[in-house]
Design a protein around this motif. Sequence first.
Motif, PDB file in Angstrom:
ATOM      1  N   LEU A   1       3.577   2.317   3.211  1.00 18.85           N
ATOM      2  CA  LEU A   1       4.941   1.045   2.487  1.00 18.85           C
ATOM      3  C   LEU A   1       4.607  -0.145   3.901  1.00 18.85           C
ATOM      4  O   LEU A   1       4.302   0.429   5.553  1.00 18.85           O
ATOM      5  CB  LEU A   1       6.317   1.422   2.572  1.00 18.85           C
TER       6      LEU A   1
ATOM      7  N   ALA B   1       5.012   4.356   6.877  1.00 21.03           N
ATOM      8  CA  ALA B   1       4.246   3.114   6.630  1.00 21.03           C
ATOM      9  C   ALA B   1       2.476   4.464   6.470  1.00 21.03           C
ATOM     10  O   ALA B   1       1.689   3.674   5.709  1.00 21.03           O
ATOM     11  CB  ALA B   1       4.235   3.009   8.264  1.00 21.03           C
ATOM     12  N   ARG B   2       2.157   5.240   6.642  1.00 20.03           N
ATOM     13  CA  ARG B   2       1.195   5.931   6.550  1.00 20.03           C
ATOM     14  C   ARG B   2       1.572   6.331   4.375  1.00 20.03           C
ATOM     15  O   ARG B   2       0.660   6.594   4.557  1.00 20.03           O
ATOM     16  CB  ARG B   2       1.372   7.819   7.387  1.00 20.03           C
TER      17      ARG B   2
ATOM     18  N   ILE C   1      -3.393   6.267  10.334  1.00 16.38           N
ATOM     19  CA  ILE C   1      -3.025   6.664   8.019  1.00 16.38           C
ATOM     20  C   ILE C   1      -4.041   7.409   7.866  1.00 16.38           C
ATOM     21  O   ILE C   1      -3.761   8.668   6.933  1.00 16.38           O
ATOM     22  CB  ILE C   1      -3.117   5.128   7.493  1.00 16.38           C
TER      23      ILE C   1
ATOM     24  N   GLU D   1       6.697   5.246  11.215  1.00 16.49           N
ATOM     25  CA  GLU D   1       5.485   5.364  11.076  1.00 16.49           C
ATOM     26  C   GLU D   1       5.229   6.336   9.671  1.00 16.49           C
ATOM     27  O   GLU D   1       4.229   5.977   9.076  1.00 16.49           O
ATOM     28  CB  GLU D   1       4.831   6.317  12.583  1.00 16.49           C
TER      29      GLU D   1
END
Lengths: 250, 482
Positions: free
Chosen positions: A80, A76-77, A106, A73
């Motif tokens: 990506l 992602a934040r 995010i 995670e």
Amino acid sequence: MIKIKNLHANIEGKEILKGLDLEVNAGEVHAIMGPNGAGKSTLASILAGREEYEITAGSITFDGIDLLELSTEERAREGLFLAFQYPVEIPGVSNINFLRTALNEIREYKGQEPISAKDFMQMVRDKSALVELDSKLANRSVNEGFSGGEKKRNEIFQMAMLDPKLAILDETDSGLDIDALRIVANGVNKLKTPHNASIVITHYQRLLDYIVPDFVHVLYDGKIVKTGPKELALTLEEKGYDWIKESILS
Amino acid sequence: MANYTENELAKDLENQEYKFGFVTDIETEKVPSGLDEDIIRLISSKKNEPSWLLDYRLNAFETWKKMVEPEWAHVRYEKPKFQEITYYAAPKQTKKYESWEDVDPEMKETMTKLGISLEEQQRLTGVAVDFVMDSVSVATSFKEKLKELGIIFCSFSDAVQEHPDLVKKYMGTVVPTTDNFYAALNSAVFTDGSFCYIPKGVRCPMELSTYFRINAGGTGQFERTLVVADEGSYVSYLEGCTAPQRDENQLHAAVVELIALESAEIKYSTVQNWYPGDKEGKGGVFNFVTKRGICERNAKISWTQVETGSAVTWKYPSCILKGDHSVGEFYSVAVTNNYQQADTGTKMVHLGKNTKSTIISKGISAGKSQNSYRGLVQIHKNAQQARNFSQCDSLLMTDECGAHTFPYIECKNPTAKIEHEATTSKIGEDQLFYCMQRGISEEKAISLIVNGYCKEVLNQLPMEFAVEAQKLLAISLEGSVG
């Protein structure tokens, strides 16, 4: 943007990546092609942080940060994004809820306030138009009962909503008819800016008629064995992968 | 609505522990522990009860003494020592509260902690609340407003004093004292509860809500709820429960009776969050409850429950579909974590023609818990064209927990139509990874997926309760994926 150096990775004791190097800069589109079993999807999974792979050597830096130290995670934040080859269904959770939760996570990570409902809905309208996604799908459960094409479009819609720095498209073209392919590719092209980058993993040259790459890499037996301009994709289409295998052996 | 709440729920996720585990420092009046005729007489006299009610209690006690504790449920626990329990504990109060302003500040504090500040509720949500702490009803709000419509909503004790005819007429008609071990016990020792009567043709304009709280140690809670919806009326009734964290097991044995007369509708929602015990399975509430409703012609009863608490749950909210064209519904989410055990489900008894029932049960097991659905669909021989649909889904969060389904179907009418669907699944690693790749933390991902899984049930709850229930689900399943 992302620098992969001498990456080695195993799954269940079997070595899949055997010293992979790749560097992608902001504003660039890289295509990764290669025969079945070369390690293309493994690369995507490792970048996204799947835990079943063991990294035995090498490094990945993402905007100066050690990517391998980050959880899924956190990656992602940090910006990506992985467009899944097989998007997952989550019954009972609406697409909109899912995305709003993701977006706010995010934003929180970046020290921003949660998005207002009004701004969010405006964003949903704008971005769903971009990938020609029926606005009804935004209210349905995540991917549940979506056709193959709708699922892929939904991936690109999510990408548009989350606005990542680096997008990895894992065989996004698989299972798409020509119209859906065009729509998906258009979406990706419209999202391109000088500040973001994409890695497009694909089997076929077809997708690259629509998403024009700056570089084409051939992944074979766990390594990038050849890099060239977009024309390389055409050569591959014409000659297949055998001539590359031969040129490696000789 | 659900869209909004689903997004908001995870804010409270930091709250890892059972957050209602506090004890309120209020003077309590208790009777000596143990159970015999004298204790029952004492309880009855403290409550200034008419003699018929004392007789009712004593009869029940005689019945109870001859009964044995049921052992057929798929749960294991050390049986309560009935002589060590205190059967009556009440917050000490010398006078009845005339208004909210008179209520003990400590008590108000407790309610605020529970998120049910009456002031706030009155201002914002228009929910009428009856607060029952340690067996005694403390405060009932909105009484006056309801009175104008002829609606009676008060503590069970007040109902006995003020509306004895109604209580006498309906009490024990759906759950007789002889029904089962715990119902008999309750009938002998119940101390308070809620009573509600909706007159003919009246649609109750607000949610009626009772909040149950066990506060004192060593006590059992035995409340009774009686809801009577007269012909053509409608009421939506909510019930919430919490208890302090204690190492001992506390017994909660309630009886709820619903009576829906011709063309009436009762919607009964429960969010049960009794203390579940600690991570090693120590302490927690034994929740042994009998809930049943009866539907006359064209009437409808709908049970919705979200069960996240209690160490052991034994509970089967049921409908007797006596009248023709009556409808029974049961929507349930039961979550068990750590060493919790739940054996819950429903009984749908079809007696009338064209009766219809729906059962949607969602079980979620985590930790080392055991979660069972037990249901009975019974179609009697005169129930022409009776129809039932049951769906029982189980979701497993770990490899060490268990999910069990015991559906019983008895059909004596060939025109009946019965459908049963069941699924068992494990929470998907792929789903979790997908959520996390989008930046969602694992905990939030679990609550999203679980709430999605329970959506059909959660959608049945009134708004305020749905929010509460979603938060509860998230908290109950903290760190539960294995």
